[in-house]
Design an enzyme around this catalytic site. Structure first.
Site, mmCIF file in Angstrom:
data_model
loop_
_atom_site.group_PDB
_atom_site.id
_atom_site.type_symbol
_atom_site.label_atom_id
_atom_site.label_comp_id
_atom_site.label_asym_id
_atom_site.label_seq_id
_atom_site.Cartn_x
_atom_site.Cartn_y
_atom_site.Cartn_z
ATOM 1 N N ASN A 92 0.869 -1.112 0.050
ATOM 2 C CA ASN A 92 -0.008 -0.106 0.009
ATOM 3 C C ASN A 92 0.996 1.306 0.095
ATOM 4 O O ASN A 92 1.628 1.576 0.950
ATOM 5 C CB ASN A 92 -0.991 0.052 1.286
ATOM 6 C CG ASN A 92 -1.558 1.020 1.366
ATOM 7 O OD1 ASN A 92 -1.914 1.977 0.551
ATOM 8 N ND2 ASN A 92 -2.346 1.557 2.607
ATOM 9 N N TRP A 93 1.147 1.946 -1.064
ATOM 10 C CA TRP A 93 2.051 3.066 -1.376
ATOM 11 C C TRP A 93 1.303 4.285 -0.560
ATOM 12 O O TRP A 93 2.075 5.278 -0.577
ATOM 13 C CB TRP A 93 2.458 3.180 -2.727
ATOM 14 C CG TRP A 93 3.112 2.140 -3.278
ATOM 15 C CD1 TRP A 93 3.424 0.869 -2.788
ATOM 16 C CD2 TRP A 93 3.542 1.778 -4.713
ATOM 17 N NE1 TRP A 93 4.005 0.025 -3.553
ATOM 18 C CE2 TRP A 93 4.011 0.682 -4.721
ATOM 19 C CE3 TRP A 93 3.354 2.944 -5.903
ATOM 20 C CZ2 TRP A 93 4.700 0.321 -5.881
ATOM 21 C CZ3 TRP A 93 4.136 2.323 -7.017
ATOM 22 C CH2 TRP A 93 4.638 1.160 -7.184
ATOM 23 N N LYS A 94 0.057 4.036 -0.264
ATOM 24 C CA LYS A 94 -0.595 5.439 0.302
ATOM 25 C C LYS A 94 -0.505 6.667 -0.410
ATOM 26 O O LYS A 94 -0.228 6.671 -1.709
ATOM 27 C CB LYS A 94 0.260 5.726 1.729
ATOM 28 C CG LYS A 94 -0.207 4.402 2.555
ATOM 29 C CD LYS A 94 0.032 4.727 4.106
ATOM 30 C CE LYS A 94 0.010 3.468 4.824
ATOM 31 N NZ LYS A 94 0.020 3.398 6.163
ATOM 32 N N HIS A 143 -9.565 1.009 5.202
ATOM 33 C CA HIS A 143 -8.449 1.284 5.866
ATOM 34 C C HIS A 143 -8.287 2.032 7.005
ATOM 35 O O HIS A 143 -9.171 2.920 6.912
ATOM 36 C CB HIS A 143 -7.281 1.829 4.609
ATOM 37 C CG HIS A 143 -5.606 1.754 5.637
ATOM 38 N ND1 HIS A 143 -5.454 2.636 6.211
ATOM 39 C CD2 HIS A 143 -4.655 0.763 5.250
ATOM 40 C CE1 HIS A 143 -4.164 2.392 6.600
ATOM 41 N NE2 HIS A 143 -3.618 1.120 5.797
ATOM 42 N N GLU A 193 -6.667 4.536 8.011
ATOM 43 C CA GLU A 193 -6.435 5.742 7.764
ATOM 44 C C GLU A 193 -7.777 6.260 7.258
ATOM 45 O O GLU A 193 -7.973 7.652 7.468
ATOM 46 C CB GLU A 193 -5.213 6.079 6.855
ATOM 47 C CG GLU A 193 -3.848 5.905 7.708
ATOM 48 C CD GLU A 193 -2.811 5.205 6.951
ATOM 49 O OE1 GLU A 193 -2.820 5.375 5.702
ATOM 50 O OE2 GLU A 193 -1.965 4.770 7.578
ATOM 51 N N GLU A 213 -5.553 -5.251 10.533
ATOM 52 C CA GLU A 213 -4.499 -4.240 10.863
ATOM 53 C C GLU A 213 -4.690 -3.355 12.102
ATOM 54 O O GLU A 213 -5.602 -2.648 12.334
ATOM 55 C CB GLU A 213 -4.409 -3.276 9.658
ATOM 56 C CG GLU A 213 -4.469 -3.766 8.304
ATOM 57 C CD GLU A 213 -3.661 -2.849 7.373
ATOM 58 O OE1 GLU A 213 -2.479 -3.084 7.069
ATOM 59 O OE2 GLU A 213 -4.126 -1.876 7.102
ATOM 60 N N GLY A 246 2.407 1.772 11.000
ATOM 61 C CA GLY A 246 3.539 2.919 10.732
ATOM 62 C C GLY A 246 4.215 3.240 11.997
ATOM 63 O O GLY A 246 4.738 4.283 12.409
ATOM 64 N N SER A 306 3.681 -2.590 10.237
ATOM 65 C CA SER A 306 4.875 -2.606 10.474
ATOM 66 C C SER A 306 5.764 -3.991 10.179
ATOM 67 O O SER A 306 6.599 -4.387 10.588
ATOM 68 C CB SER A 306 5.127 -2.356 12.203
ATOM 69 O OG SER A 306 4.920 -0.997 12.400
ATOM 70 N N GLY A 308 2.710 -1.291 4.349
ATOM 71 C CA GLY A 308 2.927 0.200 4.070
ATOM 72 C C GLY A 308 4.156 0.776 3.887
ATOM 73 O O GLY A 308 4.830 0.558 2.722
ATOM 74 N N GLY A 309 4.614 0.892 4.885
ATOM 75 C CA GLY A 309 6.325 1.634 4.708
ATOM 76 C C GLY A 309 7.193 0.840 3.933
ATOM 77 O O GLY A 309 7.906 1.419 3.300
HETATM 78 C C1 PEP Z 1 -0.692 -0.181 6.244
HETATM 79 O O1 PEP Z 1 -0.884 1.176 6.217
HETATM 80 O O2 PEP Z 1 -1.663 -0.704 5.794
HETATM 81 C C2 PEP Z 1 0.515 -0.457 6.903
HETATM 82 C C3 PEP Z 1 0.563 -1.795 7.370
HETATM 83 O O3 PEP Z 1 1.550 0.186 7.008
HETATM 84 P P1 PEP Z 1 2.906 -0.231 7.797
HETATM 85 O O4 PEP Z 1 3.161 -1.355 7.111
HETATM 86 O O5 PEP Z 1 3.592 1.117 7.444
HETATM 87 O O6 PEP Z 1 2.796 -0.273 9.413
#
Ligand code: PEP
Length: 257
Positions: free
Chosen positions: A10-12, A96, A98, A168, A174, A214, A235-236
């Protein structure tokens, strides 16, 4: 029933189209011979078509990060399911944390999106997860049950491939804090039980439940070995080809259950 793992990035709100092309090209190059699992990237809307051009017929699939529940109309700033489909998307991330907690999306709206996505022949990745204070108050099961049941109201499934769930925990997104593999497995098993109550054993055993929060190359193997963890939403660590591809490769060697 074996479930094929899915590793999704997920590049957000990161990467211009130019940067996204470069990242997609690196991922494609690095993963050209991986075929034991499903791989997905979800760039921002403005980069979808450009990334699809790069991915071409490779096994790496494309997804959107959100969509509106109407097919078209006067919804300034929104993107519809048919638009995602036309851009080459197979999946769409919905609900999600966010979207829920930064943009105030409610279960009812997310449920409408799940319905529309399925009717548009997109595979929704429905995200659920508790906040830190909810976990600390021992409310994880209630929150996850509430989000899952509300998100799936009137969603009839005859094929387990039509839906993916992502667990999640909000406190792990994050933050660098990952749920332990036992914590993840416990909630995944709980989710599978809810899916079983709703859809029966055949469908519930086929639905993939991803963990997100994470994930890094250093912790993927631990998580993926749990029987009900069927992949990751990342994500990251998906923003760099090196870390994303390492996660994919480490998952590829994990035994399928
Ligand atoms: C996400 O936003 O779905 C996520 C899991 O982010 P991260 O891996 O950065 O925690």
């Amino acid at each position: 029933m074996p479930r094929r793992l899915l590793i999704a990035g997920n590049w957000k709100m990161n990467k211009t189209a130019t940067e996204a092309i470069q990242l997609a090209a690196e991922i494609k190059r690095e993963l050209f011979d991986v075929d034991g699992l499903d791989i997905l990237v979800c760039p921002p809307f403005t980069a979808l078509v450009a990334v699809q051009d790069v991915l071409g017929s490779s096994i790496i699939e494309l997804g959107g990060q959100n969509m509106h529940f109407e097919e078209k109309g006067a919804y300034t700033g929104e993107i519809s399911g048919p638009m995602l489909k036309d851009a080459g998307c197979k999946y769409v991330i919905l609900g999600h944390s966010e979207r829920r907690h930064v943009f105030g999306e409610l279960d009812e709206e997310i449920n409408k999106k799940v319905k529309t996505a399925i009717s548009d022949r997109l595979i929704p990745i429905l995200c659920v997860g508790e906040k830190l204070e909810e976990r600390e108050a021992d409310r994880t099961s209630d929150v996850v049950r509430g989000q899952l049941e509300a998100g799936l109201i009137d969603i009839d499934l005859t094929d387990s491939a039509k839906l993916v769930i992502a667990y999640e925990p909000v406190w792990a997104i994050g933050t660098g804090k990952t749920a332990t593999s036992q914590q993840a497995q416990e909630v995944h098993l709980f989710i599978r039980g809810l899916l079983n109550d709703r859809y029966g054993v055949d469908i519930s055993q086929g639905i993939r439940i991803l963990y997100g929060g994470s994930i890094k190359p250093a912790n993927i193997e631990e998580l993926i070995k749990e029987p009900d963890v069927d992949g990751g939403l990342i994500g990251g660590a998906s923003l760099e080809a090196g870390s994303f591809c390492e996660i994919v490769k480490k998952s590829n060697t994990a035994p399928n259950i």
